[in-house]
Design an enzyme around this catalytic site. Sequence first.
Site, PDB file in Angstrom:
ATOM      1  N   CYS A 176       5.513  -5.019  22.379  1.00 42.19           N
ATOM      2  CA  CYS A 176       4.087  -5.123  22.088  1.00 42.19           C
ATOM      3  C   CYS A 176       3.308  -4.294  23.109  1.00 42.19           C
ATOM      4  O   CYS A 176       3.471  -4.489  24.309  1.00 42.19           O
ATOM      5  CB  CYS A 176       3.656  -6.584  22.147  1.00 42.19           C
ATOM      6  SG  CYS A 176       1.870  -6.785  22.101  1.00 42.19           S
ATOM      7  N   GLU A 199      -9.578  11.941 -25.598  1.00 45.61           N
ATOM      8  CA  GLU A 199      -9.726  10.513 -25.294  1.00 45.61           C
ATOM      9  C   GLU A 199      -9.731  10.343 -23.783  1.00 45.61           C
ATOM     10  O   GLU A 199      -9.125  11.133 -23.073  1.00 45.61           O
ATOM     11  CB  GLU A 199      -8.542   9.724 -25.880  1.00 45.61           C
ATOM     12  CG  GLU A 199      -8.405   9.866 -27.379  1.00 45.61           C
ATOM     13  CD  GLU A 199      -7.069   9.310 -27.881  1.00 45.61           C
ATOM     14  OE1 GLU A 199      -6.600   8.302 -27.344  1.00 45.61           O
ATOM     15  OE2 GLU A 199      -6.509   9.917 -28.813  1.00 45.61           O
ATOM     16  N   CYS A 249       1.323  -6.879  25.526  1.00 48.33           N
ATOM     17  CA  CYS A 249       1.927  -7.845  26.447  1.00 48.33           C
ATOM     18  C   CYS A 249       3.364  -7.501  26.814  1.00 48.33           C
ATOM     19  O   CYS A 249       4.010  -8.243  27.557  1.00 48.33           O
ATOM     20  CB  CYS A 249       1.879  -9.243  25.842  1.00 48.33           C
ATOM     21  SG  CYS A 249       2.959  -9.417  24.415  1.00 48.33           S
ATOM     22  N   LYS A 305      -8.499   9.067 -20.307  1.00 46.51           N
ATOM     23  CA  LYS A 305      -7.195   8.626 -19.806  1.00 46.51           C
ATOM     24  C   LYS A 305      -7.434   7.444 -18.865  1.00 46.51           C
ATOM     25  O   LYS A 305      -7.837   7.612 -17.720  1.00 46.51           O
ATOM     26  CB  LYS A 305      -6.500   9.768 -19.072  1.00 46.51           C
ATOM     27  CG  LYS A 305      -5.089   9.417 -18.677  1.00 46.51           C
ATOM     28  CD  LYS A 305      -4.361  10.613 -18.099  1.00 46.51           C
ATOM     29  CE  LYS A 305      -2.926  10.248 -17.786  1.00 46.51           C
ATOM     30  NZ  LYS A 305      -2.808   9.066 -16.925  1.00 46.51           N
ATOM     31  N   CYS A 333      -0.005 -13.457  24.409  1.00 45.34           N
ATOM     32  CA  CYS A 333      -0.394 -12.044  24.282  1.00 45.34           C
ATOM     33  C   CYS A 333      -1.920 -11.935  24.285  1.00 45.34           C
ATOM     34  O   CYS A 333      -2.602 -12.526  23.447  1.00 45.34           O
ATOM     35  CB  CYS A 333       0.167 -11.461  22.990  1.00 45.34           C
ATOM     36  SG  CYS A 333      -0.366  -9.772  22.682  1.00 45.34           S
ATOM     37  N   CYS A 390       4.203  -9.402  17.112  1.00 42.45           N
ATOM     38  CA  CYS A 390       4.347  -9.862  18.492  1.00 42.45           C
ATOM     39  C   CYS A 390       4.307 -11.386  18.417  1.00 42.45           C
ATOM     40  O   CYS A 390       3.356 -11.961  17.909  1.00 42.45           O
ATOM     41  CB  CYS A 390       3.193  -9.349  19.354  1.00 42.45           C
ATOM     42  SG  CYS A 390       3.073 -10.214  20.931  1.00 42.45           S
ATOM     43  N   ASP A 409      -6.758   4.593 -16.335  1.00 41.33           N
ATOM     44  CA  ASP A 409      -5.769   4.464 -15.274  1.00 41.33           C
ATOM     45  C   ASP A 409      -5.346   3.003 -15.139  1.00 41.33           C
ATOM     46  O   ASP A 409      -5.844   2.260 -14.313  1.00 41.33           O
ATOM     47  CB  ASP A 409      -6.375   4.979 -13.964  1.00 41.33           C
ATOM     48  CG  ASP A 409      -5.309   5.235 -12.923  1.00 41.33           C
ATOM     49  OD1 ASP A 409      -4.116   5.141 -13.264  1.00 41.33           O
ATOM     50  OD2 ASP A 409      -5.668   5.526 -11.777  1.00 41.33           O
ATOM     51  N   TYR A 413      -4.471   2.941 -28.050  1.00 37.15           N
ATOM     52  CA  TYR A 413      -4.697   4.337 -28.429  1.00 37.15           C
ATOM     53  C   TYR A 413      -3.654   4.974 -29.338  1.00 37.15           C
ATOM     54  O   TYR A 413      -3.835   6.097 -29.781  1.00 37.15           O
ATOM     55  CB  TYR A 413      -4.887   5.209 -27.193  1.00 37.15           C
ATOM     56  CG  TYR A 413      -3.838   5.010 -26.119  1.00 37.15           C
ATOM     57  CD1 TYR A 413      -2.523   5.412 -26.314  1.00 37.15           C
ATOM     58  CD2 TYR A 413      -4.170   4.413 -24.909  1.00 37.15           C
ATOM     59  CE1 TYR A 413      -1.570   5.223 -25.339  1.00 37.15           C
ATOM     60  CE2 TYR A 413      -3.214   4.222 -23.922  1.00 37.15           C
ATOM     61  CZ  TYR A 413      -1.913   4.630 -24.144  1.00 37.15           C
ATOM     62  OH  TYR A 413      -0.970   4.426 -23.182  1.00 37.15           O
ATOM     63  N   LYS A 445      -6.473  16.361 -16.115  1.00 35.43           N
ATOM     64  CA  LYS A 445      -6.889  15.437 -15.056  1.00 35.43           C
ATOM     65  C   LYS A 445      -8.030  15.948 -14.193  1.00 35.43           C
ATOM     66  O   LYS A 445      -8.211  17.151 -14.037  1.00 35.43           O
ATOM     67  CB  LYS A 445      -5.684  15.122 -14.170  1.00 35.43           C
ATOM     68  CG  LYS A 445      -4.664  14.249 -14.865  1.00 35.43           C
ATOM     69  CD  LYS A 445      -3.858  13.506 -13.839  1.00 35.43           C
ATOM     70  CE  LYS A 445      -3.006  12.440 -14.485  1.00 35.43           C
ATOM     71  NZ  LYS A 445      -2.069  11.886 -13.512  1.00 35.43           N
TER      72      LYS A 445
HETATM   73 ZN   LIG Z   1       1.749  -9.006  22.432  1.00 33.94          ZN
END
Ligand SMILES: [Zn+2]
Length: 664
Positions: A406, A111, A409, A113, A429, A424, A115, A222, A312
Amino acid sequence: MDIIKRIKYLKKLLNKNNYLYYIKQNPELSDGEYDTYFRELLKLENLYPQYKDIDSPTHRIGAKPSTEFKITKHLQPMMSLSDCFNEEEFHTWHNRNSKILKNQNFEMVSELKIDGLAISLIYENSKLKTASTRGNGNEGEDVTSNARTIKTIPLNLNKNIPGNIEIRGEVFISKSQFTTLNIEREKNNLPKYSNPRNCASGSLRQLDPIITKSRRLDTFIYSIGYYDSSILLPETQYDRLKFLSELGFKTNNNTLLSNSLEGTINIYKSFEKKIPELDYLCDGLVIKVNNINSQNIIGELTRSPKWAIAFKYPGNRAITQIKDIEINIGRTGTINPIANLVPIELDGVTITNATLHNPSYIEKLDLKIGDWVYIERAGDVIPKVLSVIKNKRNGLEKKFIFPIICPSCNSKIVRNKSDAIYYCLNNKCITKIKRSIEYFVSKNAMDVEGLGPSIIEKLVSNKIINNFADIYYLKKEDLLKLDGFGVKSAENLIHSIENSKNRSSVKLLVALGINHIGNEMSDLILNKFESIKNLYNLNYDHLLEIPQIGPQIATSIIEYFNDADNRTQIDKLINLGLNYKNIKSSNINSDLLGLNFVITGKLEKFTRSEIKDLILSLGGKVSSNITKNIDYLIAGTDPGSKLEKATELKIKIISENEFKILIK
Ligand SMILES: [Zn+2]
């Protein structure tokens, strides 16, 4: 009229038609007839709730949301399967069983399989009583209300089965439905699902059955778990599948028998090519000993049967090396780590980057720069790093230090608790500003033609513009100072910027780049609150009056408009003459209310966005795909495959002129 009889009749009629429609794909009732009977039943059940039974098709509308799932015990534990990945391992399995059965040629059933995620359904006297997820195998989450919304799960069996029977199968979402759903989510600025499996799981395990219903989940059934001893079942797995189909379940018809090792391996090989063409995910075959009596002789380990194995296929995975880890800053300030890969071919696409989500993901993988890794690509989403191949390390790998500021900046970054992503928060920025302008001018938002990332980069770096409102103050002379602009190209860009002022208020609200506010959400908000200015002083409760808005979206809107800088920018845009009021509230014309349009081919009198805006402003909807819910296809020249499909589905096809008559 005998109410009880009528309700019974309607229930039977509708349940039968559901079965014919979803399982046999050959309904007897038209959609219109179905609706009429359905509404009659709904009305009767509301008037006489004492006659409403659990097997009524009206349950498929979806029950009220719950706050958490109940846990329910399986009558018989749900086992999982052991895996094998190559012929040699399969040979070992076959050999062991041959010895136990003293037969080289025992019969096997192969059969697909699927997913998805496993589900267990208990029917009591032929009526669906409970549905639950696998959970830990002994008990799972009670998802009965959600399962009732899945059309391929019968509420009532086709045959009379007294007592209790436990039915097992897989819930999944088709690839095509998955794609549609993700396009929808992208439009609404919601995170996309990474693959159909997660999507099916997320959809079944929704606390709100209405959401589950909207996802259009599907099933393949199944096997049978527990059953009362009074119930007589066929003696082989193959015949049991036939029996399940007769009861009204959807079973997969790619099921084959073979009584030799070679035969089964040939089946395995032949399906490897077929599987990618199927509309659902499938990661291998399940091979079972066909005879139930033989299964019992072979027996089980604690958690998995010895008489079955998952054979598989290798997935869409590849091995490559991490060259570096880079930080990508998003428009809302998200700090995303991205793996820079040694380029590798996967599914015919060259992969150079993979997402790493957040620092905890990197930690969990124990990922270092220079590591060899497995990457996986599912659908069209950005590939991800699955695991590290640690025995390929040579000691030169470097630990990645996640920044605390960041990179653009230098301001401190902050971790959001709900998604573990760093942000950030600095409004000045420069990278955030660039991203927000890119978003503002993008097709989905203000649609400014010709203003791409490289021009924005130059304009921002040279401090000619500092935010998206500034683009409307640009002059030809500003552009001529930049490399690559001539008089003509500068004029064109100024013209298209000017042109974008005509976009609707809905587009403008999208363009602001508020987290989670895409086109549809924007439309809902402006339908209710009419003007972007009215959003300045909204509180939580106002926003939650829109059913589609949850706490997360409401917070995001309130935070945005609480920021004085943001309000100043919007005021600037309003003073420039951009549309900030919903036209619909001043325009009572709603000729196209509730009508669904698809547009195809080249149009002469309208541009695509003009005709779309026009339809939307008159209360209609525009879709990109032909489905049976479409009312009109507007066809220009060279219409292509949509025309064929529309003809097939008997959808009205009209020309531009006919459209003009329609809206007069
Ligand atoms: Zn930034």
